[in-house]
Design a protein around this motif. Structure first.
Motif: not given
Length: 72
Positions: A48-55, A58-63
């Protein structure tokens, strides 16, 4: 020295009342939680936070960074 004793009693009473409130609401649970249960609790909010704040980027890069470190 008499003032110190009075403050100690007040502090002890305050700690007892706080611990009584914590115990009334379930208190801290002892024991361990299975890692998959913990992940199931955290992932919906993380998504939810990822979708809400457009991150998402960043998630893909970290993963991908973590996967590279693990050698996959």
């Amino acid at each position: 020295m008499a003032d110190t004793a009075g403050r100690t009693v007040i502090g002890t009473r305050r700690r007892r009342s706080v611990s009584a409130v914590v115990d009334a609401f379930g208190g801290p649970q002892t024991g361990t939680r299975h890692p998959l249960v913990a992940a199931a609790m955290v992932l919906p909010m993380a998504i939810l936070l990822t979708i809400t704040f457009g991150g998402w980027d960043a998630v893909v890069t970290q993963a991908s960074s973590v996967a590279g470190m693990l050698g996959r």
